[in-house]
Design a protein around this motif. Structure first.
Motif, PDB file in Angstrom:
ATOM      1  N   GLY A  90       1.020  -1.180   0.054  1.00  0.00           N
ATOM      2  CA  GLY A  90      -0.021   0.018  -0.184  1.00  0.00           C
ATOM      3  C   GLY A  90       1.018   1.145  -0.301  1.00  0.00           C
ATOM      4  O   GLY A  90       0.220   1.981  -0.159  1.00  0.00           O
ATOM      5  N   HIS A 124      -5.430  -4.225   6.414  1.00  0.00           N
ATOM      6  CA  HIS A 124      -7.054  -4.551   5.537  1.00  0.00           C
ATOM      7  C   HIS A 124      -7.988  -4.249   4.041  1.00  0.00           C
ATOM      8  O   HIS A 124      -8.082  -4.731   3.734  1.00  0.00           O
ATOM      9  CB  HIS A 124      -7.300  -5.755   6.612  1.00  0.00           C
ATOM     10  N   SER A 151      -5.649  -1.529  -0.672  1.00  0.00           N
ATOM     11  CA  SER A 151      -5.306  -1.774  -2.252  1.00  0.00           C
ATOM     12  C   SER A 151      -4.072  -1.967  -2.405  1.00  0.00           C
ATOM     13  O   SER A 151      -3.305  -1.049  -2.195  1.00  0.00           O
ATOM     14  CB  SER A 151      -6.106  -1.703  -3.396  1.00  0.00           C
ATOM     15  N   SER A 152      -3.459  -3.178  -3.419  1.00  0.00           N
ATOM     16  CA  SER A 152      -1.712  -2.640  -4.459  1.00  0.00           C
ATOM     17  C   SER A 152      -2.193  -2.503  -5.594  1.00  0.00           C
ATOM     18  O   SER A 152      -3.370  -2.955  -6.267  1.00  0.00           O
ATOM     19  CB  SER A 152      -1.287  -3.702  -3.586  1.00  0.00           C
ATOM     20  N   SER A 153      -1.091  -2.690  -6.151  1.00  0.00           N
ATOM     21  CA  SER A 153      -0.766  -2.811  -7.659  1.00  0.00           C
ATOM     22  C   SER A 153       0.635  -2.705  -7.487  1.00  0.00           C
ATOM     23  O   SER A 153       1.158  -2.949  -7.491  1.00  0.00           O
ATOM     24  CB  SER A 153      -1.166  -1.350  -8.176  1.00  0.00           C
ATOM     25  N   GLY A 188       0.663  -8.842   1.489  1.00  0.00           N
ATOM     26  CA  GLY A 188      -1.229  -9.184   0.913  1.00  0.00           C
ATOM     27  C   GLY A 188      -0.779 -10.419   0.379  1.00  0.00           C
ATOM     28  O   GLY A 188      -1.337 -10.610  -0.974  1.00  0.00           O
ATOM     29  N   GLN A 242       1.185 -11.602  -3.877  1.00  0.00           N
ATOM     30  CA  GLN A 242       2.110 -10.989  -3.344  1.00  0.00           C
ATOM     31  C   GLN A 242       3.642 -11.578  -3.290  1.00  0.00           C
ATOM     32  O   GLN A 242       4.761 -10.451  -4.048  1.00  0.00           O
ATOM     33  CB  GLN A 242       2.284  -9.895  -2.281  1.00  0.00           C
ATOM     34  N   ILE A 289     -10.096 -11.254   5.254  1.00  0.00           N
ATOM     35  CA  ILE A 289      -8.916 -10.437   4.107  1.00  0.00           C
ATOM     36  C   ILE A 289      -7.110 -11.431   3.926  1.00  0.00           C
ATOM     37  O   ILE A 289      -6.897 -11.605   5.112  1.00  0.00           O
ATOM     38  CB  ILE A 289      -8.840  -9.277   4.098  1.00  0.00           C
ATOM     39  N   TRP A 305      -4.045 -12.202   4.472  1.00  0.00           N
ATOM     40  CA  TRP A 305      -2.038 -11.345   4.601  1.00  0.00           C
ATOM     41  C   TRP A 305      -1.855 -12.290   5.460  1.00  0.00           C
ATOM     42  O   TRP A 305      -1.717 -13.529   5.582  1.00  0.00           O
ATOM     43  CB  TRP A 305      -2.779 -10.479   5.061  1.00  0.00           C
TER      44      TRP A 305
END
Length: 283
Positions: free
Chosen positions: A54, A64, A67-69, A94, A98, A121, A123
């Protein structure tokens, strides 16, 4: 019983037993030939809480909800490459995807474990290594809040083969609160291992907090073993919220050569600053 309840029941049982079991090992590194054919006694270890990719966006928001990219993950790749570690312990990963993405981009072997499923979620934590991972195991880290704040934690253990010398690496990420129970679980884990041992991760405690004393009695804090400019910098700046990210070593197997933080231009890749230690094996 629905799927969520089955998942919860299974994880609670694992916590009660104290060991989650084995994590899947992925020895995917393709250029083993680039490592010296003779053992290199100097190794760089890095611990890094990556905030599920993040970055520094929405500072203070729980992981939680972030969001990521791939763009953000690439910043983490660049940050890690800046110190070229041999072994990496990651927290707040994540999900498996990831861990896999980072390991493939960096060309490291890896093992991942989910310690949370917080609000369902996924992780967890990952250990990445230039060296072959020959064994792994998950250990329950009891924080005493399972009944009202369902967020289980684990210690991820991986045994690495360094040209025939086995080194045990343990990755930790403590829950906020009830640190006595978590340290007790950690000590039980450590005392069942053979040396050499490297314990690293996000402990969410300062070195002077009383709960940390059993670890200090049993292990060495790499940042206090030397007084280099790198060590002074770590003690001055901390790792994001003071100094709460550590690399500990057993008292018999390593010499600390240097410690430090990832370069400042990479600090925005996460809300923690990666901390590394250069160690010489076979003191």
């Amino acid at each position: 019983m629905n799927g969520k309840k089955v998942l919860s029941a299974g994880l609670i049982l694992s916590l009660a037993l104290g060991v989650f079991g084995c994590s899947n090992i992925h020895n995917i590194r393709t250029n083993h030939g680039t490592l010296n054919s003779k053992p290199d006694p100097t190794l760089t270890f890095l611990t890094y809480n990556i905030r599920v990719g993040g970055g520094m966006e929405d500072y203070g928001k729980p992981p939680h909800l972030l969001s990521s990219s791939k763009k953000n993950l690439q910043k983490l790749v660049d940050a890690i490459r800046s110190v070229n570690p041999d072994v990496i312990a990651l927290q707040e990963v994540g999900g498996f995807w990831q861990a896999k993405f980072l390991a493939k981009e960096l060309n490291y072997n890896y093992v991942y474990t989910s310690h949370g499923n917080r609000y369902f979620i996924d992780w967890g934590m990952a250990i990445l290594s230039k060296y072959k991972i020959i064994r792994s195991r998950d250990h329950a880290i009891n924080h005493g809040h399972e009944g009202r704040d369902y967020d289980p934690r684990a210690g991820l253990e991986a045994v690495l083969d360094l040209h025939g010398t086995k080194v045990t690496v343990v990755d930790i990420h403590y829950h906020l609160g009830n640190y006595d129970a978590q340290v007790h679980s950690t000590m039980r884990l450590l005392k069942g291992l053979q040396t050499p041992i490297v314990l690293l991760g996000d402990f969410n405690r300062k070195e002077w907090d009383r709960e940390m004393q059993p670890i200090y009695d049993y292990m060495k804090d790499t940042c206090f073993e030397i007084n280099t400019d790198g060590a002074k910098n770590v003690r001055a700046y901390g790792t994001g919220f003071g100094r709460i990210d550590y690399i500990f070593i057993d008292k018999h197997s390593f010499e600390v050569i240097d410690v430090g933080l990832i370069p400042r231009e990479h600090w925005s890749a996460s809300d923690h600053v990666g901390y590394f230690a250069k160690l010489r094996l076979g003191k």
